[in-house]
Design a protein around this motif. Structure first.
Motif, PDB file in Angstrom:
ATOM      1  N   UNK A  72       0.813  -1.234   0.000  1.00  0.00           N
ATOM      2  CA  UNK A  72       0.000   0.000   0.000  1.00  0.00           C
ATOM      3  C   UNK A  72       0.840   1.274   0.000  1.00  0.00           C
ATOM      4  N   UNK A  73       2.117   1.129  -0.248  1.00  0.00           N
ATOM      5  CA  UNK A  73       2.979   2.315  -0.235  1.00  0.00           C
ATOM      6  C   UNK A  73       2.665   3.281  -1.379  1.00  0.00           C
ATOM      7  N   UNK A  74       2.089   2.749  -2.460  1.00  0.00           N
ATOM      8  CA  UNK A  74       1.782   3.613  -3.608  1.00  0.00           C
ATOM      9  C   UNK A  74       0.885   4.794  -3.208  1.00  0.00           C
ATOM     10  N   UNK A  75       0.054   4.582  -2.207  1.00  0.00           N
ATOM     11  CA  UNK A  75      -0.924   5.627  -1.831  1.00  0.00           C
ATOM     12  C   UNK A  75      -0.189   6.915  -1.438  1.00  0.00           C
ATOM     13  N   UNK A  76       0.886   6.744  -0.687  1.00  0.00           N
ATOM     14  CA  UNK A  76       1.552   7.940  -0.157  1.00  0.00           C
ATOM     15  C   UNK A  76       2.428   8.646  -1.196  1.00  0.00           C
ATOM     16  N   UNK A  77       2.589   8.034  -2.350  1.00  0.00           N
ATOM     17  CA  UNK A  77       3.434   8.660  -3.385  1.00  0.00           C
ATOM     18  C   UNK A  77       2.610   9.595  -4.267  1.00  0.00           C
ATOM     19  N   UNK A  78       1.311   9.541  -4.123  1.00  0.00           N
ATOM     20  CA  UNK A  78       0.440  10.299  -5.035  1.00  0.00           C
ATOM     21  C   UNK A  78      -0.054  11.619  -4.442  1.00  0.00           C
ATOM     22  N   UNK A  79      -0.534  12.456  -5.378  1.00  0.00           N
ATOM     23  CA  UNK A  79      -1.239  13.671  -4.946  1.00  0.00           C
ATOM     24  C   UNK A  79      -2.716  13.296  -4.818  1.00  0.00           C
ATOM     25  N   UNK A  80      -3.377  13.716  -3.751  1.00  0.00           N
ATOM     26  CA  UNK A  80      -4.782  13.358  -3.528  1.00  0.00           C
ATOM     27  C   UNK A  80      -5.643  14.607  -3.365  1.00  0.00           C
ATOM     28  N   UNK A  81      -6.826  14.538  -3.968  1.00  0.00           N
ATOM     29  CA  UNK A  81      -7.753  15.674  -3.855  1.00  0.00           C
ATOM     30  C   UNK A  81      -9.047  15.229  -3.180  1.00  0.00           C
ATOM     31  N   UNK A  82      -9.384  15.912  -2.096  1.00  0.00           N
ATOM     32  CA  UNK A  82     -10.707  15.738  -1.482  1.00  0.00           C
ATOM     33  C   UNK A  82     -11.536  16.956  -1.882  1.00  0.00           C
ATOM     34  N   UNK A  83     -12.748  16.737  -2.368  1.00  0.00           N
ATOM     35  CA  UNK A  83     -13.578  17.909  -2.707  1.00  0.00           C
ATOM     36  C   UNK A  83     -15.050  17.634  -2.456  1.00  0.00           C
ATOM     37  N   UNK A  84     -15.768  18.711  -2.258  1.00  0.00           N
ATOM     38  CA  UNK A  84     -17.214  18.562  -2.061  1.00  0.00           C
ATOM     39  C   UNK A  84     -17.942  19.852  -2.437  1.00  0.00           C
ATOM     40  N   UNK A  85     -19.226  19.690  -2.748  1.00  0.00           N
ATOM     41  CA  UNK A  85     -20.106  20.846  -2.911  1.00  0.00           C
ATOM     42  C   UNK A  85     -20.925  20.961  -1.646  1.00  0.00           C
TER      43      UNK A  85
END
Ligand code: BMA
Length: 854
Positions: free
Chosen positions: A94-107
């Motif tokens: 599961x190390x791949x998760x921390x290598x990425x940019x992540x976006x949380x968004x909501x309306x």
């Protein structure tokens, strides 16, 4: 006549007192009524929790809807995108998760009325960590510190229908750009980022460099004025009076008149008229409590708490209110030069307190899922084990308010590290400014808690710099070293102590734990010491009795977790010693080897996993138990013992005394006994075995000490008893038995049992053995177990016909044994409560003793 006269005066006194009481109650009621009426008139500020909306999470390869934005791993887990991170060896997958940019968004939509307030703010109580926040397309915040909160004025940007987007950069990317930008080389990469160091992996924890909105996020709308902080600063405290300054910080949007009302425990005690100016306003209201109830650490008295409530009233309405809780106590850290070096101890309300506790690490790798129940379990279990102090270790996080609240309520003192551990720091201007803000916020947040008794700059940075050979291993030039050490002193010897002095002036600051590395003799003469020669240096347990400092703030030995915990993260085919899955849950480079080596020295070494697990726990309990007893016997030379470590952040083989699921290891039961206010202990001199009684009790008392020499057949060979006066707060040799009591006996077949009694009730007891457990000539015991339904589960009665060592009760049901891993003698009726909701019968209880694993 004389009698009658007296009686009538006394009677009149009673009537007057009764009348006064009535009056007092009446006025109290009026005050409370008045207070309740005011509450009713409160002008409603509004707070909208943004986590209540439906968030989307996306990266370049994943997109999921309707998630909690608190943590990326938890969000992916909730949608089935990833498997359970702690199961088997999923960590590495599961190390791949921390290598990425992540976006949380909501309306989200907001009621128009909210927008009309004078102030409309977006508050992030915590962002983990490198976040850019966009509201309706505008970038409104760039955050770069997990330990800070962020308040953004969004009036004008916020509308009725909104879109918020929080983009998290990978911390690894941030680290790489820091390095490229020429920031000095640090020993470890996590030093470049203000994020919990343990996220990057530790010798008891996995690597999950997670991200998310880890603490609450909300829109806060208010009119006129807002209370920002209430600080109950103790100016003077003793038995007779407490003088407290209530320091109030209030932000106002415009000039206004009003009044502060100050309540102590619901009683209106002061009123003050003020004129607010736009911006920040500061006021002080003084309180004086006569004969205050003091706050005492666990074991010394009640941890009494007082509540202060401040209301701001303007135009007949309550504009804002804030309540804080505090306890009155004085705390000094006494460093008095003496014949050894310099003392190091806590004096609370004028009384020297022997600190008993452990080092605390974060309770999970994914903190947003830790609820109040878990904090309650942790602090309750610390208290059950007779602790009075926890050290919040500097590689984790500043804990949530609930943690400190529970410590306040349970009399657990907190040694609080700033979040720096085993690394150097970049020391550039932006870094220093960022950390300064972090320190101000956290010191301010925690300063009302009577439990917080010390702020410490860092964990093991000074020790590491001077002893771990970093200069060589990192190829630092002399110039690099000078710069890095300058960055160290600027942070830990200048900036942080200044912040503590300014914001929590009564709290002691200590630059680094330990003050001197354990390889130097001075480490045992003053300050605090982390004693790792046992474990890291493979020195024998008996060294715990020889290397005793003034305050033992770390030492430890690993033990395996309960088999139920191992079952929870493995498949049946993983359950053997040496399996790669078990190895994935042992993070120390030579963890298994060290356990194996010490086990071989002291215990039989079983081949199967279950027995090995059991013996590893006995081994850990024996080592740390020995250390604790030696530290307590050395009072007042030594005035504190905090073993490494209380808890775990995932299921793992570690130094903890209870595991990730809260299951007690043998060690926690041993600690409970070894930290009891009264302890019986043994040591030996050239020609005697000495019996000690250690008391942390606040009063002296009389007792009877009985000892008996027995063999493993259960035959009494010799005995003796004496009356003892146990002085309060003392460590005393109460008997010395000449070694010739063993003449004619096989030392592997006999032991001494000692008991401390008062009116025939047992205050403390202890068995003393003469050889290592692997040499014990144990005899097969006949053990019987009886079960009786009790209020919270079952009362178990255990008896034996031969002495047994390390009796472990286990059952295939969830629950908690009030005692376990104990030694038992023939004739004893050992009663253990098993708290459970499940239905059991006597056959369900399994028993294992050292005899079974010879
Ligand atoms: C201490 C701690 C931790 C570590 C532990 C066990 O020094 O400060 O850094 O996990 O030792 O090795």
């Amino acid at each position: 006549m004389f009698f009658n006269f007296n009686f009538s005066v006394a009677g009149l006194g009673i009537v007057i007192r009764f009348f006064l009481l009535l009056l007092k109650t009446f006025f109290m009621r009026i005050k409370i009524l008045f207070f309740v009426m005011l509450i009713g008139l409160q002008v409603s500020a509004q707070q909208i929790n943004l986590k209540s909306f439906q968030w989307n999470l996306s990266s370049d390869s994943v997109s999921v809807n309707n998630v909690d934005p608190s943590d990326v791993y938890l969000a992916l887990l909730s949608k089935g995108v990833i498997d359970k991170p702690f199961f088997r060896d999923n960590e590495k997958k599961l190390q791949w998760v921390s290598k990425k940019e992540w976006t949380f968004e909501t309306n989200f939509t907001i009621d128009k009325s909210v927008l009309n307030h004078d102030k409309v703010e977006l508050v992030f109580e915590g962002l983990d960590t490198y976040a850019s926040v966009y509201l309706n397309g505008a970038k409104i915040l760039v955050a770069d510190n997990m330990f800070r909160s962020w308040i953004v004025d969004v009036k004008g940007v916020l509308k009725e229908r909104n879109h918020i987007k929080v983009v998290f950069d990978s911390p690894f990317k941030v680290i790489e750009s820091a390095k490229k930008a020429g920031v000095w080389k640090l020993p470890y990469d996590y030093g470049y980022v203000r994020k919990a160091p343990y996220h990057f992996g530790w010798d008891w924890g996995p690597t999950f460099v997670t991200c998310g909105i880890w603490r609450p996020v909300y829109i806060r709308a208010w009119n006129n004025a807002k209370l920002k902080d209430v600080y109950a600063e103790q100016k003077f405290v003793d038995k007779k009076k407490a003088e407290v300054s209530i320091n109030i910080a209030m932000e106002a949007v415009k000039k206004q008149k009003g009044a502060f009302l100050l309540f102590r425990d619901d009683e209106l005690i002061k009123k003050r008229k003020v004129n607010l100016q736009p911006g920040e306003n500061r006021f002080q209201m003084d309180d004086r409590v006569t004969h205050p109830k003091l706050w005492w650490p666990n074991g010394l008295g009640e941890p009494h708490l007082y509540r202060y409530k401040v209301l701001f009233n303007s135009g007949g309405k309550i504009v804002d209110s804030m309540e804080v809780q505090t306890g009155f106590r004085t705390v000094e850290v006494v460093q008095q030069p003496d014949s050894i070096g310099k003392s190091f101890y806590f004096k609370v309300n004028g009384i020297p307190v022997f600190a008993k506790g452990a080092n605390y690490i974060p309770p999970d790798n994914f903190l947003p899922r830790v609820g109040n129940k878990k904090y309650m379990q942790i602090i309750t279990d610390a208290k059950k084990a007779n602790m009075n102090m926890l050290r919040v270790w500097g590689g984790g996080t500043y804990e949530k308010d609930i943690f400190y609240k529970l410590c306040d309520e349970n009399g657990i003192m907190v040694w609080q590290d700033f979040m720096f551990a085993c690394n150097m720091n970049p020391g550039d201007t932006a870094f220093m400014a960022n950390v300064k803000q972090e320190a101000i916020e956290n010191v301010t947040r925690l300063r009302n808690h009577p439990s917080v008794v010390l702020w410490c700059g860092n964990n093991e940075v000074d020790e590491a710099w001077h002893n771990w050979g970093w200069q060589k291993s990192n190829h630092y030039s002399d110039e690099d070293s000078i710069r890095l050490w300058h960055a160290y002193t600027s942070l830990f010897e200048e900036m942080l102590p200044e912040v503590v002095k300014q914001y929590a002036p009564q709290t002691f600051y200590w630059p680094s734990s330990p003050s001197i590395g354990w390889g130097h003799k001075e480490a045992f003469q003053s300050g605090d010491v982390h004693y790792w020669e046992v474990w890291w240096g493979k020195a024998p347990f008996v060294n715990y009795e020889k290397k005793i400092g003034r305050f033992m703030s770390e030492y430890g030995f690993q033990g395996m977790p309960d088999m139920k915990t191992i079952d929870a993260f493995t498949l049946p085919e993983d359950r053997f010693l040496g399996s790669i899955i078990l190895d994935a849950h042992q993070k120390h480079p030579f963890g298994w080897e060290a356990i194996g080596e010490y086990m071989k020295r002291n215990y039989p070494v079983p081949a199967n996993l279950e027995d090995y697990d059991y013996v590893s726990q006995l081994l850990q309990a024996e080592g740390i138990g020995m250390a604790i007893e030696a530290h307590r016997r050395a009072k007042p030379r030594c005035m504190g013992t905090l073993y490494w470590q209380l808890n775990d952040c995932w299921p793992v083989v570690s130094w903890s005394s209870f595991d990730y699921y809260g299951r007690w290891k043998a060690l926690h039961y041993t600690v409970k006994k070894a930290y009891a206010p009264l302890m019986v202990s043994f040591d030996k001199t050239v020609d005697t075995f000495r019996l000690w009684v250690v008391s942390d009790e606040p009063a002296s008392r009389n007792a009877v000490l009985k000892w008996s020499l027995m063999n493993f057949r259960g035959i009494l060979l010799k005995s003796g008893s004496s009356k003892v006066l146990i002085e309060r707060n003392s460590a005393t040799v109460v008997a010395a038995l000449n070694k010739n009591i063993l003449t004619g006996y096989d030392t592997a077949s006999v032991f001494i049992h000692a008991e401390l009694l008062s009116d025939d009730s047992l205050l403390a007891d202890k068995n003393y053995y003469f050889v290592a457990p692997k040499e014990f000539k144990l005899i097969k015991p006949d053990i019987s177990v009886m079960l009786k339904k009790a209020k919270y589960g079952y009362l178990i009665t255990v008896t034996t016909n031969k002495p047994v060592v390390g009796l472990m009760l286990s059952v295939n049901a969830e629950g908690f044994f009030s005692d376990n891993y104990f030694d038992l003698l023939p004739g004893e009726n050992k009663q253990v409560v098993f708290e459970t909701n499940e239905i059991l019968n006597a056959n369900d209880i399994r028993v294992k003793t050292l005899f079974d694993v010879r």
